[in-house]
Design an enzyme around this catalytic site. Structure first.
Site, PDB file in Angstrom:
ATOM      1  N   GLN A   1     -69.859  10.478  19.486  1.00 17.30           N
ATOM      2  CA  GLN A   1     -70.466   9.278  19.394  1.00 17.30           C
ATOM      3  C   GLN A   1     -71.397   9.485  18.148  1.00 17.30           C
ATOM      4  O   GLN A   1     -71.375   8.349  17.257  1.00 17.30           O
ATOM      5  CB  GLN A   1     -71.447   9.000  20.433  1.00 17.30           C
ATOM      6  CG  GLN A   1     -72.230   7.653  20.503  1.00 17.30           C
ATOM      7  CD  GLN A   1     -71.382   6.423  20.582  1.00 17.30           C
ATOM      8  OE1 GLN A   1     -70.236   6.514  21.178  1.00 17.30           O
ATOM      9  NE2 GLN A   1     -71.503   5.471  19.944  1.00 17.30           N
TER      10      GLN A   1
ATOM     11  N   ALA B   1     -73.426   1.989  19.484  1.00 16.87           N
ATOM     12  CA  ALA B   1     -74.617   2.830  20.004  1.00 16.87           C
ATOM     13  C   ALA B   1     -75.139   4.098  19.323  1.00 16.87           C
ATOM     14  O   ALA B   1     -73.939   4.702  18.720  1.00 16.87           O
ATOM     15  CB  ALA B   1     -74.459   3.191  21.529  1.00 16.87           C
TER      16      ALA B   1
ATOM     17  N   GLU C   1     -69.224  -7.986  25.013  1.00 16.80           N
ATOM     18  CA  GLU C   1     -67.790  -6.964  25.144  1.00 16.80           C
ATOM     19  C   GLU C   1     -67.139  -7.371  26.469  1.00 16.80           C
ATOM     20  O   GLU C   1     -67.429  -6.464  27.460  1.00 16.80           O
ATOM     21  CB  GLU C   1     -68.587  -5.660  24.774  1.00 16.80           C
ATOM     22  CG  GLU C   1     -69.291  -5.401  23.583  1.00 16.80           C
ATOM     23  CD  GLU C   1     -69.477  -3.923  23.105  1.00 16.80           C
ATOM     24  OE1 GLU C   1     -68.961  -3.047  24.138  1.00 16.80           O
ATOM     25  OE2 GLU C   1     -69.937  -3.463  22.261  1.00 16.80           O
TER      26      GLU C   1
ATOM     27  N   HIS D   1     -65.553  -3.953  27.679  1.00 14.21           N
ATOM     28  CA  HIS D   1     -66.344  -2.683  27.978  1.00 14.21           C
ATOM     29  C   HIS D   1     -66.427  -2.741  29.466  1.00 14.21           C
ATOM     30  O   HIS D   1     -67.629  -3.794  29.873  1.00 14.21           O
ATOM     31  CB  HIS D   1     -67.562  -2.619  27.023  1.00 14.21           C
ATOM     32  CG  HIS D   1     -68.215  -1.294  27.324  1.00 14.21           C
ATOM     33  ND1 HIS D   1     -68.224  -0.319  26.682  1.00 14.21           N
ATOM     34  CD2 HIS D   1     -69.104  -1.096  28.388  1.00 14.21           C
ATOM     35  CE1 HIS D   1     -68.956   0.702  27.237  1.00 14.21           C
ATOM     36  NE2 HIS D   1     -69.526   0.173  28.285  1.00 14.21           N
TER      37      HIS D   1
END
Length: 300
Positions: free
Chosen positions: A108, A129, A192, A195
């Protein structure tokens, strides 16, 4: 003499009879008013090794982070539910595919840094994120697309047949559309439709029916107070109240307008929390994400 006796008997009879008001009192007792019980939602918050659980549900967002050492791998229960959903969708001629799954903290971080370099930090944080704040690190989140769709990983995916099917049926398999439409001010991220997040069938069904975000459902969202309306209302009430006796100095200044101070209103936390469900077990297996260069970049 007889008349006197009859009058006496009638007088005694009338005295012994109950009055109309006494009858109504004895025949119609007052009913007890039973007030309905108000159930106040409760939630149980636990932080275990840096991971936050509320009612057994892992919560991660821009305010609640995961430690860099938390690497559970892909959750087997969530993956089994996802495989079943994809299989059932195919029966409806909906060809769903997995575009992204588990990501480690390091994965990430690399992804987030690439987006910042491309679009700048402010723009990147609307769709990506920071490391430690991604649901993909929990192993419970997946990005879903369509085998034929060119709208994958974009808002337009929600308007496709597969996107509509996912929205309508995801909760039946324990998933929610984590970042809903018009909820950016709560979740911190744009809409989103691709997601999904696994929370279990019971929680997913409640979230689907209520239309709440996970933050609202777990009682961690703090709604803002419209200070302008509150202060205007208080000002109106103040003007409507009668004044007490004034001194000579006060009376001479009544015709001149005065400046009212606006009181500061503190926002309150709304603690709304549904019933709990058993925590979702996680597996400690590790897996690495492979980012295809053909996939759009808008992925959290």
């Amino acid at each position: 003499m007889k008349r006197i006796l009859i009058a006496s008997v009638l007088l005694l009879s009338s005295c012994s009879l109950p009055s109309t008001s006494e009858k109504s009192t004895t025949e119609a007792p007052q009913k007890k008013v039973v007030k309905p019980k108000v159930t106040v939602p409760q939630y149980n918050k636990q932080v275990i090794k840096g991971v936050t659980y509320i009612n057994g549900i892992i919560i991660v967002n821009k305010q609640i982070s995961l430690p860099s050492t938390y690497n559970p791998g892909e959750n087997k229960e969530a993956r089994a539910a996802l495989n079943q959903m994809i299989k059932d969708a195919a029966q409806d001629n909906m060809h769903l595919v997995i575009r992204s799954g588990y990501r480690s903290y390091a994965d990430q971080q690399a992804l987030y840094n690439s987006f910042v370099a491309k679009d700048g930090q402010a723009m990147a944080e609307t769709y990506s994120a920071k490391p430690g704040q991604s649901e993909h690190q929990t192993g419970l989140a997946f990005d879903i697309g369509s085998r034929e769709s060119v709208a994958d990983m974009s808002i337009q995916f929600g308007q496709t047949e597969e996107g509509n099917w996912l929205k309508a049926h995801a909760h039946e398999y324990g998933f929610i559309i984590r970042y809903g439409k018009g909820k950016t001010h709560i979740t911190g991220y744009q809409y989103e439709p691709w997601h999904i997040r696994y929370v279990g069938k019971n929680h997913a069904a409640r979230l689907y029916r209520s239309g709440q975000t996970l933050e609202e459902y777990l009682g961690v969202y703090k709604p803002s107070v419209n200070k302008k309306k509150v202060t205007q209302s208080k000002a109106a009430n103040t003007k409507a109240q009668p004044t007490t006796e004034m001194t000579t100095t006060e009376q001479s200044t009544t015709e001149q307008p005065t400046i009212e101070q606006t009181p500061i209103v503190q926002s309150s936390i709304v603690n709304k929390q549904p019933s709990s469900e058993m925590p979702i077990s996680t597996e400690q297996s590790m897996s690495k994400i492979q980012i295809s260069t053909e996939q759009p970049l808008f992925t959290r």
